[in-house]
Design an enzyme around this catalytic site. Sequence first.
Site, PDB file in Angstrom:
ATOM      1  N   GLN A  91       0.844  -1.200   0.000  1.00 28.02           N
ATOM      2  CA  GLN A  91       0.000   0.000   0.000  1.00 28.02           C
ATOM      3  C   GLN A  91       0.873   1.241   0.000  1.00 28.02           C
ATOM      4  O   GLN A  91       0.378   2.356  -0.101  1.00 28.02           O
ATOM      5  CB  GLN A  91      -0.863   0.023   1.258  1.00 28.02           C
ATOM      6  CG  GLN A  91      -1.822  -1.136   1.386  1.00 28.02           C
ATOM      7  CD  GLN A  91      -2.425  -1.174   2.773  1.00 28.02           C
ATOM      8  OE1 GLN A  91      -3.379  -0.460   3.071  1.00 28.02           O
ATOM      9  NE2 GLN A  91      -1.867  -1.985   3.639  1.00 28.02           N
ATOM     10  N   ASN A  92       2.176   1.029   0.178  1.00 25.46           N
ATOM     11  CA  ASN A  92       3.066   2.176   0.308  1.00 25.46           C
ATOM     12  C   ASN A  92       3.355   2.813  -1.036  1.00 25.46           C
ATOM     13  O   ASN A  92       3.461   2.125  -2.052  1.00 25.46           O
ATOM     14  CB  ASN A  92       4.377   1.760   0.983  1.00 25.46           C
ATOM     15  CG  ASN A  92       4.148   1.369   2.430  1.00 25.46           C
ATOM     16  OD1 ASN A  92       3.096   1.674   2.975  1.00 25.46           O
ATOM     17  ND2 ASN A  92       5.108   0.704   3.030  1.00 25.46           N
ATOM     18  N   ASP A  94       6.062   4.796  -1.220  1.00 24.53           N
ATOM     19  CA  ASP A  94       7.522   4.956  -1.294  1.00 24.53           C
ATOM     20  C   ASP A  94       8.104   3.823  -2.142  1.00 24.53           C
ATOM     21  O   ASP A  94       7.401   2.892  -2.535  1.00 24.53           O
ATOM     22  CB  ASP A  94       8.145   4.998   0.126  1.00 24.53           C
ATOM     23  CG  ASP A  94       7.996   3.673   0.885  1.00 24.53           C
ATOM     24  OD1 ASP A  94       8.335   2.620   0.317  1.00 24.53           O
ATOM     25  OD2 ASP A  94       7.554   3.698   2.059  1.00 24.53           O
ATOM     26  N   HIS A 109      -1.496   1.341  -4.320  1.00 23.00           N
ATOM     27  CA  HIS A 109      -1.904   2.738  -4.126  1.00 23.00           C
ATOM     28  C   HIS A 109      -1.022   3.711  -4.903  1.00 23.00           C
ATOM     29  O   HIS A 109      -0.968   4.897  -4.575  1.00 23.00           O
ATOM     30  CB  HIS A 109      -1.900   3.090  -2.630  1.00 23.00           C
ATOM     31  CG  HIS A 109      -2.987   2.398  -1.861  1.00 23.00           C
ATOM     32  ND1 HIS A 109      -3.027   2.341  -0.491  1.00 23.00           N
ATOM     33  CD2 HIS A 109      -4.096   1.733  -2.283  1.00 23.00           C
ATOM     34  CE1 HIS A 109      -4.104   1.662  -0.101  1.00 23.00           C
ATOM     35  NE2 HIS A 109      -4.767   1.279  -1.171  1.00 23.00           N
ATOM     36  N   CYS A 136       3.807  17.183 -19.968  1.00 20.60           N
ATOM     37  CA  CYS A 136       3.938  15.724 -20.069  1.00 20.60           C
ATOM     38  C   CYS A 136       4.985  15.425 -21.154  1.00 20.60           C
ATOM     39  O   CYS A 136       4.879  15.943 -22.273  1.00 20.60           O
ATOM     40  CB  CYS A 136       2.579  15.133 -20.455  1.00 20.60           C
ATOM     41  SG  CYS A 136       2.682  13.405 -20.980  1.00 20.60           S
ATOM     42  N   LEU A 202       3.303  -3.976  14.811  1.00 23.41           N
ATOM     43  CA  LEU A 202       3.733  -3.442  16.101  1.00 23.41           C
ATOM     44  C   LEU A 202       2.662  -3.676  17.163  1.00 23.41           C
ATOM     45  O   LEU A 202       2.948  -3.983  18.311  1.00 23.41           O
ATOM     46  CB  LEU A 202       4.007  -1.942  15.941  1.00 23.41           C
ATOM     47  CG  LEU A 202       4.798  -1.246  17.040  1.00 23.41           C
ATOM     48  CD1 LEU A 202       6.148  -1.928  17.253  1.00 23.41           C
ATOM     49  CD2 LEU A 202       5.000   0.221  16.685  1.00 23.41           C
TER      50      LEU A 202
END
Length: 233
Positions: A91-92, A94, A109, A136, A202
């Site tokens: 989902q990151n 980065d 995502h 573009c 966590l």
Amino acid sequence: MREIRNIVILTGAGISAESGIDTFRSAGGLWEQHRVEDVATPEGFARDPDLVLRFYDMRRAAIQTKAPNAAHLALAELDANWPGELLIVTQNVDDLHERGGARRVLHMHGEHLNAWCTCCDARHRWTGPLIDRPPCPKCEARALRPDVVWFGEMPYHMDRIYRALRGADLFVSIGTSGAVYPAAGLVQNARELGAQTLELNLEPSQGSRLFHESRLGPASAVVPQWVAEVLAG
Ligand code: NAD
């Protein structure tokens, strides 16, 4: 329990937390003091495009100063050495999985380091700012936006993700709160399709009870430990 050959791994913001990228929840539901409605929805973009472009320019610049941590590296090692099917669905937005060396990665995502032309639909690798409305490279329209899936938009690659889940023996969720759908529903789908399900986080996620097993701890510790176990057979 059936033999594990095919693995689907879902990762969320928690896997990048120890690389210095804030999770959504640690920021109290605000991103850099902005409401999600303002910076992560198509309506917010239509209302104030400069605010949204500046926000993503800042985040795009910031992630380029971060490095993959032991959890990203461990998944890359698993990817390189696992003989069966393996898919890392992140989902990151980065690029720390790729910079850690993982190859079988899907960004459901989108990606901070991509720009999407809303005029010709082309996608381009993009490391610089968008605030000045650069043209573009393909059609020259000044219609580039961050290639990030906002709330209310359709996540990418869902067909490939469901196809991988259908063949999965093991579904592992790492560092995600289980609050954002459809990603949060993948554990339920995996279970219904007969996969074992494992959560590494966590703290217990919202859907924690749907996992056959939960292991709690920082990703940089629990992920390498789990990878070592899996590779040892
Ligand atoms: P979230 O912020 O809702 O949840 C983060 C989860 O990570 C929590 O369950 C928390 O317990 C866990 N966590 C925190 N630190 C951890 C650590 N050191 N080790 C293991 N787990 C840890 O994030 P989400 O579930 O991914 O959903 C939020 C949405 O925002 C997603 O679309 C996400 O991709 C996006 N987002 C992405 C980034 C990024 O690309 N790095 C950063 C923030 C938000």
